[in-house]
Motif scaffolding. Structure first.
Motif, PDB file in Angstrom:
ATOM      1  N   LYS A  82     -27.751 -58.615   7.783  1.00  0.00           N
ATOM      2  CA  LYS A  82     -29.078 -59.236   7.799  1.00  0.00           C
ATOM      3  C   LYS A  82     -30.116 -58.559   8.660  1.00  0.00           C
ATOM      4  CE  LYS A  82     -28.401 -63.421   5.572  1.00  0.00           C
ATOM      5  NZ  LYS A  82     -27.345 -62.848   4.747  1.00  0.00           N
ATOM      6  N   ARG A  83     -29.753 -57.665   9.415  1.00  0.00           N
ATOM      7  CA  ARG A  83     -30.514 -56.893  10.410  1.00  0.00           C
ATOM      8  C   ARG A  83     -31.310 -55.970   9.800  1.00  0.00           C
ATOM      9  NH1 ARG A  83     -26.049 -55.924  15.192  1.00  0.00           N
ATOM     10  NH2 ARG A  83     -24.759 -56.482  13.222  1.00  0.00           N
ATOM     11  N   GLY A  84     -31.107 -55.523   8.558  1.00  0.00           N
ATOM     12  CA  GLY A  84     -32.017 -54.759   7.885  1.00  0.00           C
ATOM     13  C   GLY A  84     -32.394 -53.477   8.292  1.00  0.00           C
ATOM     14  N   ALA A  85     -32.943 -52.598   7.627  1.00  0.00           N
ATOM     15  CA  ALA A  85     -33.324 -51.264   8.071  1.00  0.00           C
ATOM     16  C   ALA A  85     -34.542 -51.078   8.779  1.00  0.00           C
ATOM     17  CB  ALA A  85     -33.163 -50.294   6.776  1.00  0.00           C
ATOM     18  N   TRP A  86     -34.650 -50.037   9.490  1.00  0.00           N
ATOM     19  CA  TRP A  86     -36.174 -49.400   9.999  1.00  0.00           C
ATOM     20  C   TRP A  86     -36.694 -48.136   9.626  1.00  0.00           C
ATOM     21  CZ3 TRP A  86     -36.655 -50.210  15.937  1.00  0.00           C
ATOM     22  CH2 TRP A  86     -35.894 -51.265  16.595  1.00  0.00           C
ATOM     23  N   THR A 310     -29.307 -51.652  10.106  1.00  0.00           N
ATOM     24  CA  THR A 310     -28.533 -51.115   9.070  1.00  0.00           C
ATOM     25  C   THR A 310     -28.813 -49.765   8.811  1.00  0.00           C
ATOM     26  OG1 THR A 310     -29.777 -52.002   7.286  1.00  0.00           O
ATOM     27  CG2 THR A 310     -27.836 -53.190   7.915  1.00  0.00           C
ATOM     28  N   GLY A 311     -29.922 -48.951   9.391  1.00  0.00           N
ATOM     29  CA  GLY A 311     -30.400 -47.566   9.291  1.00  0.00           C
ATOM     30  C   GLY A 311     -31.599 -47.422   9.497  1.00  0.00           C
ATOM     31  N   MET A 312     -32.011 -46.154   8.880  1.00  0.00           N
ATOM     32  CA  MET A 312     -33.419 -45.623   8.928  1.00  0.00           C
ATOM     33  C   MET A 312     -34.041 -45.000   7.772  1.00  0.00           C
ATOM     34  SD  MET A 312     -34.779 -44.729  12.794  1.00  0.00           S
ATOM     35  CE  MET A 312     -36.069 -45.246  11.860  1.00  0.00           C
ATOM     36  N   ALA A 318     -41.362 -35.997   9.041  1.00  0.00           N
ATOM     37  CA  ALA A 318     -41.368 -36.443  10.532  1.00  0.00           C
ATOM     38  C   ALA A 318     -40.914 -35.213  11.217  1.00  0.00           C
ATOM     39  CB  ALA A 318     -40.168 -37.597  10.478  1.00  0.00           C
ATOM     40  N   SER A 319     -41.730 -34.672  12.346  1.00  0.00           N
ATOM     41  CA  SER A 319     -41.286 -33.474  12.885  1.00  0.00           C
ATOM     42  C   SER A 319     -39.938 -33.588  13.590  1.00  0.00           C
ATOM     43  CB  SER A 319     -42.530 -33.268  13.798  1.00  0.00           C
ATOM     44  OG  SER A 319     -42.592 -33.997  14.784  1.00  0.00           O
ATOM     45  N   GLY A 320     -39.491 -32.473  13.219  1.00  0.00           N
ATOM     46  CA  GLY A 320     -38.000 -32.356  14.049  1.00  0.00           C
ATOM     47  C   GLY A 320     -36.900 -32.876  13.413  1.00  0.00           C
ATOM     48  N   ILE A 321     -36.946 -33.573  12.424  1.00  0.00           N
ATOM     49  CA  ILE A 321     -36.084 -34.469  11.951  1.00  0.00           C
ATOM     50  C   ILE A 321     -35.608 -33.897  10.576  1.00  0.00           C
ATOM     51  CG2 ILE A 321     -35.194 -36.835  11.106  1.00  0.00           C
ATOM     52  CD1 ILE A 321     -35.696 -37.137  13.878  1.00  0.00           C
ATOM     53  N   GLY A 322     -34.556 -33.330  10.216  1.00  0.00           N
ATOM     54  CA  GLY A 322     -34.268 -32.737   8.843  1.00  0.00           C
ATOM     55  C   GLY A 322     -33.872 -33.835   7.833  1.00  0.00           C
ATOM     56  N   ALA A 323     -33.200 -34.950   8.277  1.00  0.00           N
ATOM     57  CA  ALA A 323     -32.852 -35.982   7.442  1.00  0.00           C
ATOM     58  C   ALA A 323     -33.811 -36.945   6.972  1.00  0.00           C
ATOM     59  CB  ALA A 323     -31.912 -36.961   8.147  1.00  0.00           C
ATOM     60  N   LYS A 324     -33.566 -37.415   5.711  1.00  0.00           N
ATOM     61  CA  LYS A 324     -34.761 -38.311   5.116  1.00  0.00           C
ATOM     62  C   LYS A 324     -34.353 -39.693   5.106  1.00  0.00           C
ATOM     63  CE  LYS A 324     -33.832 -37.825   0.267  1.00  0.00           C
ATOM     64  NZ  LYS A 324     -33.796 -39.414   0.038  1.00  0.00           N
ATOM     65  N   ALA A 325     -33.130 -40.249   5.457  1.00  0.00           N
ATOM     66  CA  ALA A 325     -32.602 -41.328   5.507  1.00  0.00           C
ATOM     67  C   ALA A 325     -31.306 -41.312   6.399  1.00  0.00           C
ATOM     68  CB  ALA A 325     -32.218 -42.075   4.336  1.00  0.00           C
ATOM     69  N   LEU A 326     -31.073 -42.355   7.160  1.00  0.00           N
ATOM     70  CA  LEU A 326     -29.678 -42.579   7.681  1.00  0.00           C
ATOM     71  C   LEU A 326     -29.220 -44.077   7.371  1.00  0.00           C
ATOM     72  CD1 LEU A 326     -28.663 -41.511  11.416  1.00  0.00           C
ATOM     73  CD2 LEU A 326     -28.308 -43.999  10.573  1.00  0.00           C
ATOM     74  N   THR A 327     -27.897 -44.022   6.890  1.00  0.00           N
ATOM     75  CA  THR A 327     -27.285 -45.421   6.935  1.00  0.00           C
ATOM     76  C   THR A 327     -26.200 -45.440   8.111  1.00  0.00           C
ATOM     77  OG1 THR A 327     -27.444 -45.238   4.495  1.00  0.00           O
ATOM     78  CG2 THR A 327     -26.008 -46.936   5.500  1.00  0.00           C
ATOM     79  N   HIS A 328     -26.356 -46.746   8.787  1.00  0.00           N
ATOM     80  CA  HIS A 328     -25.353 -47.022   9.809  1.00  0.00           C
ATOM     81  C   HIS A 328     -24.497 -47.895   8.996  1.00  0.00           C
ATOM     82  CE1 HIS A 328     -24.842 -48.042  14.264  1.00  0.00           C
ATOM     83  NE2 HIS A 328     -23.460 -47.965  13.572  1.00  0.00           N
ATOM     84  N   ALA A 329     -23.734 -47.252   8.172  1.00  0.00           N
ATOM     85  CA  ALA A 329     -22.743 -47.912   7.156  1.00  0.00           C
ATOM     86  C   ALA A 329     -21.794 -49.052   8.132  1.00  0.00           C
ATOM     87  CB  ALA A 329     -22.006 -46.833   6.546  1.00  0.00           C
ATOM     88  N   THR A 330     -21.322 -48.723   9.489  1.00  0.00           N
ATOM     89  CA  THR A 330     -20.490 -49.530   9.977  1.00  0.00           C
ATOM     90  C   THR A 330     -21.376 -51.100  10.409  1.00  0.00           C
ATOM     91  OG1 THR A 330     -20.539 -48.154  11.573  1.00  0.00           O
ATOM     92  CG2 THR A 330     -18.303 -48.379  10.322  1.00  0.00           C
ATOM     93  N   LYS A 332     -23.962 -52.121   8.519  1.00  0.00           N
ATOM     94  CA  LYS A 332     -24.491 -52.425   7.126  1.00  0.00           C
ATOM     95  C   LYS A 332     -23.367 -53.431   6.473  1.00  0.00           C
ATOM     96  CE  LYS A 332     -26.855 -51.182   2.990  1.00  0.00           C
ATOM     97  NZ  LYS A 332     -27.247 -49.911   2.146  1.00  0.00           N
ATOM     98  N   TRP A 333     -22.287 -52.788   6.512  1.00  0.00           N
ATOM     99  CA  TRP A 333     -21.060 -53.444   6.094  1.00  0.00           C
ATOM    100  C   TRP A 333     -19.876 -53.889   6.886  1.00  0.00           C
ATOM    101  CZ3 TRP A 333     -22.880 -54.679   1.675  1.00  0.00           C
ATOM    102  CH2 TRP A 333     -23.583 -53.406   0.794  1.00  0.00           C
ATOM    103  N   ALA A 334     -19.793 -55.163   7.232  1.00  0.00           N
ATOM    104  CA  ALA A 334     -18.611 -55.665   7.920  1.00  0.00           C
ATOM    105  C   ALA A 334     -17.482 -55.031   7.570  1.00  0.00           C
ATOM    106  CB  ALA A 334     -18.619 -57.189   7.783  1.00  0.00           C
ATOM    107  N   TRP A 335     -16.949 -55.253   6.288  1.00  0.00           N
ATOM    108  CA  TRP A 335     -15.646 -54.717   6.092  1.00  0.00           C
ATOM    109  C   TRP A 335     -15.272 -53.316   6.576  1.00  0.00           C
ATOM    110  CZ3 TRP A 335     -15.315 -50.348   3.204  1.00  0.00           C
ATOM    111  CH2 TRP A 335     -16.309 -49.933   2.480  1.00  0.00           C
ATOM    112  N   LEU A 336     -16.536 -52.436   6.764  1.00  0.00           N
ATOM    113  CA  LEU A 336     -16.366 -51.166   6.969  1.00  0.00           C
ATOM    114  C   LEU A 336     -15.976 -51.192   8.559  1.00  0.00           C
ATOM    115  CD1 LEU A 336     -16.136 -48.323   5.829  1.00  0.00           C
ATOM    116  CD2 LEU A 336     -18.622 -47.934   5.858  1.00  0.00           C
ATOM    117  N   ALA A 337     -16.751 -51.825   9.054  1.00  0.00           N
ATOM    118  CA  ALA A 337     -16.550 -52.098  10.522  1.00  0.00           C
ATOM    119  C   ALA A 337     -15.131 -52.268  10.891  1.00  0.00           C
ATOM    120  CB  ALA A 337     -17.682 -53.122  11.412  1.00  0.00           C
TER     121      ALA A 337
END
Ligand SMILES: Cc1cc2nc3c(=O)[nH]c(=O)nc-3n(C[C@H](O)[C@H](O)[C@H](O)COP(=O)(O)OP(=O)(O)OC[C@H]3O[C@@H](n4cnc5c(N)ncnc54)[C@H](O)[C@@H]3O)c2cc1C
Length: 448
Positions: A82-86, A310-312, A318-330, A332-337
């Protein structure tokens, strides 16, 4: 018995083939690849099974959940944390993504969580939406145009670009409004403002989370669908590439898995043809967009606190950042943690330069990334900057891999008359829409 050919063994083709075969139709399913699943596949990294592309589904319409239940996965349905993304804006400010939005469009422009992202002046401009006549922006061709006209550039830049861009891998100015948010234009005219239209659209979604998942990964859907191909006697032809698709006839050639060279063409006949791929004869010279996913397994206890939920979602400039998204999968999903045993799984998405070519649609495959490589180092650096936690490849990285996905940038498949278009190329990105469309098409054929 009716004969139907389904071209493409991704989720769209599998769902259509299953429904048709269950309804008593003889189905031949042609899949160019050596395995079924298309964009829904899994990979294993540091001993952890992970989805290779799609890792959730929109709960809108309830289509995927119902399918999962039919496939015996009802007890395996899960909701994300439930913490959601940033979100990270162009000038690298970070804040939790406002609650209750739609593709980044806020439903309450003056809410504190919206102001935290777009600032007071951005929010005040967005609030003007409530004063404008409903007709302003009502003829917008793209999502970007609609948001700019109703709520201003700041909301577009700070919220809709990262969010809609993250989902569709494209700037909102390139996203066809009616395709990405069907019904929003009508809701604007009916409700009188974009914010109220967002509220109305959200009210149509089922209660609870906007996306769902499956314990063990979305790829379990494909495992079950593939098993049903046997149960319902679908004639699955792997390694068979359709080279010409017509309303009642498909030419297909086996592909040598080692060389990729096509073998002799076989002509197949049917009462109806459903295709999840554009006509191979008509797809020359199109633009092909791509995305690269880099998955990292890291050992860094400071990530246990879920610093960015759950990620960004990241503004592409955004300067200096190559990625356009990041999922903190562990997170986001309790089963994965649980599966990761204290380690963290981070998935970063990178936009690939568009390129021409017709060879590239379809499944990617994961390639291991050397933890001491430059690619690993820069992905870890991006992750550290996005998560605000120290991360160094040599100290924290357990394993990494990458996969490239390319898909034609098209608005609907160019298919021969009489061929039933299903799947992402015809109905747009996302499992919810793809599953719904395949089921409707199968039902129509069965009714006929
Ligand atoms: C990185 C990424 C992340 C995603 N994340 C999500 C998500 O979280 N949630 C979500 O809902 N959706 C997500 N999607 C989108 C979702 O995965 C797709 O919309 C859906 O899986 C498309 O299914 P499909 O069957 O239409 O196409 P595909 O899965 O592409 O299947 C088409 C199949 O046809 C085969 N094929 C191609 N050409 C031929 C030919 N000439 N002859 C025979 N076979 C052929 C291909 O090999 C492939 O197996 C994501 C997509 C990507 C790329």
């Amino acid at each position: 018995m009716t004969d139907v050919i389904v071209v493409g063994g991704g989720v769209a083709g599998l769902v259509a083939a299953r429904d048709l075969a269950k309804g008593g139709v003889h189905v031949t399913l042609l899949e160019a690849d050596a395995a079924l699943g298309g964009m829904v596949q899994k990979h294993t990294l540091a001993g952890i099974d992970l989805d290779l592309a799609a890792e959730s589904f929109a709960t809108r319409g309830d289509h995927v959940r119902r399918l999962a239940i039919e496939l015996g996965l009802g007890n395996e349905l899960v909701e994300p944390d439930k913490r959601g993304a940033w979100v990270m804006t162009k000038d690298r400010r970070v804040a939790p993504l406002p609650a209750a939005g739609l593709l980044g469009i806020p439903s309450t422009p003056m809410a504190a969580d919206v102001i935290a992202v777009v600032g007071t002046s951005g929010a005040v401009r967005a609030q003007m939406d409530s004063l404008l006549p409903a007709t302003v922006g009502a003829k917008a061709a793209t999502l970007g145009e609609l948001v700019r006209r109703r709520m201003g550039q700041q909301v577009l830049d700070d919220l809709v670009v990262p969010v809609a861009g993250g989902v569709h891998s494209t700037h909102p100015d390139q996203l066809d409004l009616d395709r990405v948010v069907p019904g929003l234009r009508a809701a604007l005219l009916r409700e009188g403002s974009l914010a109220r239209a967002v509220v109305a659209q959200r009210a149509k979604a089922p209660a609870g989370s906007a996306v769902g998942g499956i314990r063990g990964g979305i790829s379990r859907l494909v495992d079950e669908l593939a098993a049903d191909m046997e149960t319902y006697h679908v004639d699955v032809r792997l390694g068979m590439r359709a080279v010409r698709i017509d309303a009642h006839e498909v030419d297909a050639a086996p592909t040598d898995p080692a060389t990729g060279r096509p073998g002799p063409v076989e002509r197949l006949h049917a009462d109806a043809v459903l295709s999840t791929v554009a006509d191979p004869g008509r797809q020359a010279d199109e633009r092909v967009d791509g995305i690269e996913l880099v998955t990292l397994v890291v050992d860094q206890p400071e990530l246990d606190a879920a610093p960015r939920g759950t990620g960004m979602l990241v503004h592409p400039d955004a300067s200096g950042i190559g990625a356009k998204a990041l999922t903190h999968a562990t997170v986001k999903w309790a089963w994965l943690a649980d599966a990761a045993g204290g380690r963290h799984v981070l998935r970063l998405s990178y936009a690939l330069a568009p390129r021409d070519g017709s060879d590239a649609h379809g499944a990617g495959s994961a390639l291991a990334v050397d933890p001491s490589s430059e690619l690993a180092a820069s992905a870890v650096e991006d992750a550290a900057a996005l998560l605000g936690v120290p991360l160094r490849a040599e100290e924290h990285l357990v394993a990494a891999d990458r996969v490239r996905w390319r898909a034609p940038d098209r608005r609907g498949a160019d298919l021969a008359a009489g061929v039933v278009g299903i799947g992402e190329v015809s109905v747009g990105r996302g499992l919810a829409g793809v599953v719904a469309a395949s089921r409707t098409s199968a039902e129509r054929i069965l009714d006929d």
